[in-house]
Design a protein around this motif. Structure first.
Motif, short mmCIF file in Angstrom:
data_model
loop_
_atom_site.label_atom_id
_atom_site.label_comp_id
_atom_site.label_asym_id
_atom_site.label_seq_id
_atom_site.Cartn_x
_atom_site.Cartn_y
_atom_site.Cartn_z
N ASP A 15 -7.07 2.04 -9.05
CA ASP A 15 -8.54 2.78 -9.61
C ASP A 15 -9.76 2.41 -8.89
N CYS A 16 -9.40 2.58 -7.63
CA CYS A 16 -10.29 2.23 -6.34
C CYS A 16 -10.63 3.39 -5.44
N PRO A 17 -11.12 4.05 -5.40
CA PRO A 17 -11.46 5.14 -4.71
C PRO A 17 -11.59 4.94 -2.62
N VAL A 18 -10.21 5.71 -3.02
CA VAL A 18 -10.33 4.82 -1.31
C VAL A 18 -10.15 6.53 0.10
N LEU A 19 -10.54 6.38 1.30
CA LEU A 19 -10.40 7.23 2.36
C LEU A 19 -9.59 6.66 2.82
N ILE A 20 -8.22 7.93 3.10
CA ILE A 20 -7.24 7.87 4.28
C ILE A 20 -7.24 8.52 5.53
N VAL B 182 0.74 -1.61 -0.29
CA VAL B 182 0.09 -0.14 0.04
C VAL B 182 0.79 1.09 0.24
N ASN B 183 1.64 1.41 0.73
CA ASN B 183 2.29 2.87 0.97
C ASN B 183 3.05 2.39 -0.24
N ALA B 184 3.75 1.54 -1.25
CA ALA B 184 4.96 1.81 -2.39
C ALA B 184 3.47 2.44 -3.21
N ALA B 185 2.47 1.93 -3.65
CA ALA B 185 1.20 2.88 -4.00
C ALA B 185 0.80 4.12 -3.74
N ALA B 186 0.61 4.71 -2.36
CA ALA B 186 0.50 5.41 -2.36
C ALA B 186 1.44 6.15 -0.96
N ALA C 26 -7.84 12.02 3.93
CA ALA C 26 -7.87 12.63 2.77
C ALA C 26 -8.59 11.40 2.11
N SER C 27 -8.55 12.18 0.20
CA SER C 27 -9.97 10.70 -0.03
C SER C 27 -8.69 10.44 -1.00
N ALA C 28 -8.07 9.34 -1.97
CA ALA C 28 -7.91 9.10 -3.07
C ALA C 28 -8.12 8.25 -3.89
N TRP C 29 -7.35 7.47 -4.89
CA TRP C 29 -7.45 6.36 -5.56
C TRP C 29 -6.16 5.81 -5.84
#
Length: 125
Positions: free
Chosen positions: A94-99, A72-76, A88-91
Motif C-alpha cells: 500500500d505504498c507508492p514506489v518507483l522501481i 521485497v521480491n516476494a511482494a513484488a 516503473a511505478s507500483a504499489w
C-alpha cells in the motif's frame, strides 16, 4: 544514496525525450537519474518556453534493499516488473514506489510520506 528525480511538463507536446521517462499525466513525465545531457536539453527547452523542468528528488526516498531483498521480491518481483524497461511505478504494501534500473542495479524509491510505513512493513517480514 538518493537518486535525482525530475518532472518534465511539456507546453508544446514535446515528449520527455528519454527511455527513462515514466508518463504520469498527459504531457507530464517523471525521469529518475537522468543523464546530464538530458537535463541540459530540458533546461534549454524550459528557457525557450516549451516546458517546465521540476526537481522532485526530495519526494522520493531510497529503500535499502540489501537488508531484506527477499521480502521485497516476494511482494513484488522487481526484475519481472522492469521487464524490458528501466523505470516503473507500483504499489508495494500500500505504498507508492518507483522501481528503477540504474547502472545495472535495481533500486526502489518510495514516496517520502510513505517511507516510514514501508520500512516498518519490511522490518516485520
Amino acid at each position: 544514496m538518493s537518486l535525482p528525480a525530475f518532472e518534465w511538463v511539456s507546453f508544446d507536446g514535446t515528449d520527455a525525450g528519454t527511455d527513462l521517462a515514466l508518463g504520469i499525466a498527459p504531457a507530464r513525465w517523471l525521469v529518475v537519474a537522468p543523464q546530464q545531457a538530458w537535463l541540459n536539453e530540458r533546461t534549454e527547452a524550459e528557457n525557450a518556453g516549451r516546458g517546465a523542468l521540476i526537481d522532485v528528488s526530495g519526494r522520493w526516498v531510497p529503500v535499502d534493499l540489501a537488508r531484506n531483498p527477499d521480502a521485497v521480491n516476494a511482494a513484488a518481483p522487481l526484475d519481472v516488473i522492469l521487464w524490458e524497461r528501466d523505470v516503473a511505478s507500483a504499489w508495494i504494501f500500500d505504498c507508492p514506489v518507483l522501481i528503477v534500473r540504474s547502472q545495472d542495479e535495481i533500486r526502489l524509491l518510495v514516496e517520502a510520506s510513505y517511507a516510514h510505513s514501508l520500512r516498518a512493513m519490511l522490518a516485520r517480514l
